[in-house]
Scaffold this motif. Structure first.
Motif, PDB file in Angstrom:
ATOM      1  N   TYR A 173       0.824  -1.211   0.000  1.00  0.00           N
ATOM      2  CA  TYR A 173       0.000   0.000   0.000  1.00  0.00           C
ATOM      3  C   TYR A 173       0.855   1.255   0.000  1.00  0.00           C
ATOM      4  CZ  TYR A 173      -3.913  -3.048   1.162  1.00  0.00           C
ATOM      5  OH  TYR A 173      -4.866  -4.024   1.138  1.00  0.00           O
ATOM      6  N   LEU A 226      -1.082   8.060  -1.283  1.00  0.00           N
ATOM      7  CA  LEU A 226      -0.865   8.992  -2.384  1.00  0.00           C
ATOM      8  C   LEU A 226      -1.189  10.441  -2.053  1.00  0.00           C
ATOM      9  CD1 LEU A 226      -2.516   6.973  -5.308  1.00  0.00           C
ATOM     10  CD2 LEU A 226      -0.125   6.928  -4.547  1.00  0.00           C
ATOM     11  N   LEU A 282      -5.921   8.856  -0.061  1.00  0.00           N
ATOM     12  CA  LEU A 282      -5.923   8.019  -1.252  1.00  0.00           C
ATOM     13  C   LEU A 282      -4.833   6.964  -1.083  1.00  0.00           C
ATOM     14  CD1 LEU A 282      -6.055  10.805  -3.981  1.00  0.00           C
ATOM     15  CD2 LEU A 282      -7.940   9.299  -3.300  1.00  0.00           C
ATOM     16  N   LEU A 320      -2.949   3.529  -2.974  1.00  0.00           N
ATOM     17  CA  LEU A 320      -2.738   2.637  -4.118  1.00  0.00           C
ATOM     18  C   LEU A 320      -2.323   1.272  -3.596  1.00  0.00           C
ATOM     19  CD1 LEU A 320      -2.256   2.142  -7.224  1.00  0.00           C
ATOM     20  CD2 LEU A 320       0.127   2.756  -6.758  1.00  0.00           C
ATOM     21  N   ASP A 378      -3.017  -2.540  -8.554  1.00  0.00           N
ATOM     22  CA  ASP A 378      -3.067  -1.213  -9.175  1.00  0.00           C
ATOM     23  C   ASP A 378      -4.393  -0.494  -8.887  1.00  0.00           C
ATOM     24  OD1 ASP A 378      -1.592   0.765 -10.650  1.00  0.00           O
ATOM     25  OD2 ASP A 378      -2.836   0.353 -12.408  1.00  0.00           O
ATOM     26  N   VAL A 393      -7.011   1.884  -6.698  1.00  0.00           N
ATOM     27  CA  VAL A 393      -6.877   3.062  -5.840  1.00  0.00           C
ATOM     28  C   VAL A 393      -8.131   3.160  -4.976  1.00  0.00           C
ATOM     29  CG1 VAL A 393      -6.540   5.563  -5.760  1.00  0.00           C
ATOM     30  CG2 VAL A 393      -5.448   4.220  -7.573  1.00  0.00           C
ATOM     31  N   GLU A 403     -12.674  -0.825  -4.027  1.00  0.00           N
ATOM     32  CA  GLU A 403     -11.833   0.204  -4.638  1.00  0.00           C
ATOM     33  C   GLU A 403     -12.694   1.334  -5.191  1.00  0.00           C
ATOM     34  OE1 GLU A 403     -12.722  -2.421  -8.214  1.00  0.00           O
ATOM     35  OE2 GLU A 403     -12.234  -2.827  -6.125  1.00  0.00           O
ATOM     36  N   PHE A 420      -4.673   2.754 -11.553  1.00  0.00           N
ATOM     37  CA  PHE A 420      -4.066   4.082 -11.418  1.00  0.00           C
ATOM     38  C   PHE A 420      -4.378   4.925 -12.650  1.00  0.00           C
ATOM     39  CE2 PHE A 420      -0.475   7.113 -11.390  1.00  0.00           C
ATOM     40  CZ  PHE A 420      -0.702   7.677 -10.139  1.00  0.00           C
ATOM     41  N   PHE A 478      -7.761   6.326 -12.140  1.00  0.00           N
ATOM     42  CA  PHE A 478      -7.645   7.372 -11.124  1.00  0.00           C
ATOM     43  C   PHE A 478      -7.129   8.668 -11.751  1.00  0.00           C
ATOM     44  CE2 PHE A 478      -4.554   9.646  -8.480  1.00  0.00           C
ATOM     45  CZ  PHE A 478      -5.442  10.227  -7.588  1.00  0.00           C
TER      46      PHE A 478
END
Length: 142
Positions: A87, A90, A99, A101, A106, A108, A127, A132, A135
């Motif tokens: 993890y 972000l 946030l 990831l 992959d 988010v 999720e 990503f 996102f």
């Protein structure tokens, strides 16, 4: 599919967002001990943050620049909240949420610290974005 959303360079075309030293990204990922998607790696190889867009109300951190960055917040989350290595945090905290990831899938997530963190660790949190790439499209509206 392109590695990065098509209009991202329009949104982040200013010089302040251009990454000067890609080794910073590589070194941060080595220190964090994670493998990330090609999209994640390419985004941070090209662009330096932090970023702020109104479409997703979180400050998206840079991976290594600035004092508050993905590396520092991820290490804090590992120590204080028991987040496993896959993890990455972000963002800055916003309304008691961050946030996150998940580097293996992959995906988010928006994770709140009123039970969402426990659900994430148990694999029960849904999720928010499936990748990503998705996102980035939502965050930068491109």
């Amino acid at each position: 599919m392109s590695i990065l959303p098509g209009r991202l360079d329009e949104v982040l075309g200013e010089e302040i967002y251009k990454r000067d030293d890609r080794n910073l990204v590589k070194d941060a990922l080595i220190r964090l001990g994670v493998d990330v998607s090609v999209t994640f790696q390419e985004f941070y190889n090209q662009y330096a943050g932090p970023f702020w867009e109104e479409h997703v109300p979180f400050e998206l951190l840079d991976i290594s620049d600035e004092e508050n960055n993905i590396e520092s917040y991820t290490l804090i989350s590992r120590k204080e909240h028991g987040f496993p290595k896959q993890y990455l945090v972000l963002s800055e905290m916003s309304a008691n949420a961050v946030l996150v990831l998940e580097t293996v899938t992959d995906k988010v997530y928006i994770v709140n610290f009123e039970g969402g963190d426990e659900m994430l660790l148990k694999g029960e949190l849904k999720e928010t974005w499936s990748s990503f790439f998705e996102f980035l499209k939502a965050y930068f509206n491109c």
